[in-house]
Design a protein around this motif. Sequence first.
Motif, mmCIF file in Angstrom:
data_model
loop_
_atom_site.group_PDB
_atom_site.id
_atom_site.type_symbol
_atom_site.label_atom_id
_atom_site.label_comp_id
_atom_site.label_asym_id
_atom_site.label_seq_id
_atom_site.Cartn_x
_atom_site.Cartn_y
_atom_site.Cartn_z
ATOM 1 N N ASP A 42 0.828 -1.209 0.000
ATOM 2 C CA ASP A 42 0.000 0.000 0.000
ATOM 3 C C ASP A 42 0.858 1.254 0.000
ATOM 4 O OD1 ASP A 42 -2.173 -1.680 0.065
ATOM 5 O OD2 ASP A 42 -2.484 -1.514 2.230
ATOM 6 N N TRP A 43 2.015 1.193 0.667
ATOM 7 C CA TRP A 43 2.899 2.363 0.730
ATOM 8 C C TRP A 43 3.543 2.630 -0.649
ATOM 9 C CZ3 TRP A 43 8.548 2.120 0.851
ATOM 10 C CH2 TRP A 43 9.135 3.370 1.062
ATOM 11 N N MET A 44 3.860 1.561 -1.391
ATOM 12 C CA MET A 44 4.531 1.702 -2.683
ATOM 13 C C MET A 44 3.556 1.920 -3.844
ATOM 14 S SD MET A 44 7.299 -1.407 -2.177
ATOM 15 C CE MET A 44 8.020 -1.195 -3.810
ATOM 16 N N GLN A 45 2.302 1.508 -3.649
ATOM 17 C CA GLN A 45 1.335 1.515 -4.747
ATOM 18 C C GLN A 45 1.232 2.856 -5.478
ATOM 19 O OE1 GLN A 45 -0.822 -1.572 -4.958
ATOM 20 N NE2 GLN A 45 -1.010 -0.880 -7.069
ATOM 21 N N PRO A 46 1.152 4.003 -4.768
ATOM 22 C CA PRO A 46 1.003 5.281 -5.474
ATOM 23 C C PRO A 46 2.179 5.622 -6.403
ATOM 24 C CG PRO A 46 0.392 5.520 -3.170
ATOM 25 C CD PRO A 46 1.045 4.188 -3.306
ATOM 26 N N SER A 47 3.336 5.012 -6.146
ATOM 27 C CA SER A 47 4.524 5.332 -6.955
ATOM 28 C C SER A 47 4.718 4.383 -8.139
ATOM 29 C CB SER A 47 5.783 5.286 -6.069
ATOM 30 O OG SER A 47 5.658 6.171 -4.980
ATOM 31 N N ILE A 48 3.939 3.332 -8.211
ATOM 32 C CA ILE A 48 4.163 2.314 -9.239
ATOM 33 C C ILE A 48 3.929 2.876 -10.653
ATOM 34 C CG2 ILE A 48 3.319 0.112 -10.144
ATOM 35 C CD1 ILE A 48 5.142 -0.104 -7.720
#
Length: 439
Positions: A42-48
């Motif tokens: 969830d923490w990495m999802q916005p940057s994918i």
Amino acid sequence: LLLRKLLNNPEFKRNFILTGCDLLNTAFETQNVQSTLLAYRDWMQPSIADHFSRWGHNNMSHWDYQLNIMLNFAFHRPTYMRQDMHFYFDIGSVNQLTINVSPAGAGEVRVHSITPSAYPWDGQYFDDVPIDLEALPTPGYEFSHWAGHGSTDPDLTLELVLDSELTAVFVPSPDGPFDLVINEINFNSAAEFDAHDWVELYNASSIGAPLNGWTFSDANNDNIFVIDDIILDAFEYLIICNDTSSFRAIYGSEPRVLGDLDFNFSNGGELLRLFSYDGSLVDSVSYDDEAPWPTGADGDGPTLELTHPALDNGLSSSWAVSDMLGTPGLQNSRYAIPVGADGQNFPTDIYVGLAYPNPFNAQLSIPYSIPALEDVSVLIFDIRGALVFTETITPGPTGRSVYHWDGRNNSGQDCASGMYIIQMRQMQINVSLKVALLR
């Protein structure tokens, strides 16, 4: 090579296996690992999306596939690890251990290297690798026994031959810490409402206080009333009276009452004292029927009421004349949050944390929080009530600090081993705690 040599030592081998089980029951437990993986997702999802755009790679299915590999690994890992330990060390099967405490909040249980923060707690261990358990009471309680085993030793070594459930049972400790205060005094009833003499005790502690062997007395050391084997629950009241029948006739059956005293309170004022089971003084009040003490409680019907349990009940200014015939067993009718000299409410209690280490040898540390910025008096008494050390401290701008005592008296000499009472006073509020000094 070094690890193989160490594993030849039976105790090291046992600790090695148990620590592995502890990790599988906590850090490597399936739900814990999977929730950590999902939190990172969830923490990495916005940057994918930016990542794919930068590197020209847009394969979310591959991203999800790799995540599922890790989630699946976390699911199967504990089973595989236990199987590997079983075959490598040639040990028995796995059984379930459930740990609980009673009453809730009265203590904790150390399971080898784990001290769970919530109960009931479950873990899996091998049946032929003994587990070391330790019952750890919170302040104000002591260990009683293990329900489900029968042992009264807080240190227990358990062979988990079957799925087992153990409960560490704790009971209130006679040594506290407790905060019992003399809260209301009826020393001269009105003739038409004669309940005879009585005194109200209030437990201002957050835990129940076992009063077995405690005593109540006046200024005469020969006048002693021994309290029964009872527990005064947190924030509850207890009446000790001269004549139970007369008291009940006036106040009814609700207040909790002990009696009968075989001595009376003086109409002209005197000393009343409460002692713990070991004879140490817990609280005392030397009241009077003349100013500056309130005078309306002398034969007109009302009682003397402490206006707040946190106040110093040795001061006449902490007391008031009750409404009507007093409030035995209830919050006092003249209850009021203390007000400082500037007219603003200041804290109703000085917060004093647990002293550490306790017992101590070289230096004792006591964390405290005092929102009001007035100076604080620190008084240290021995168990006989003799003042051995006093100091005035000025709180910092936040009101939070740590007080240190090196175990010396006012003359700079080392105090003897024994129990000491440390009292912190600010304006009309005081808080006390017991510590043990070991030389």
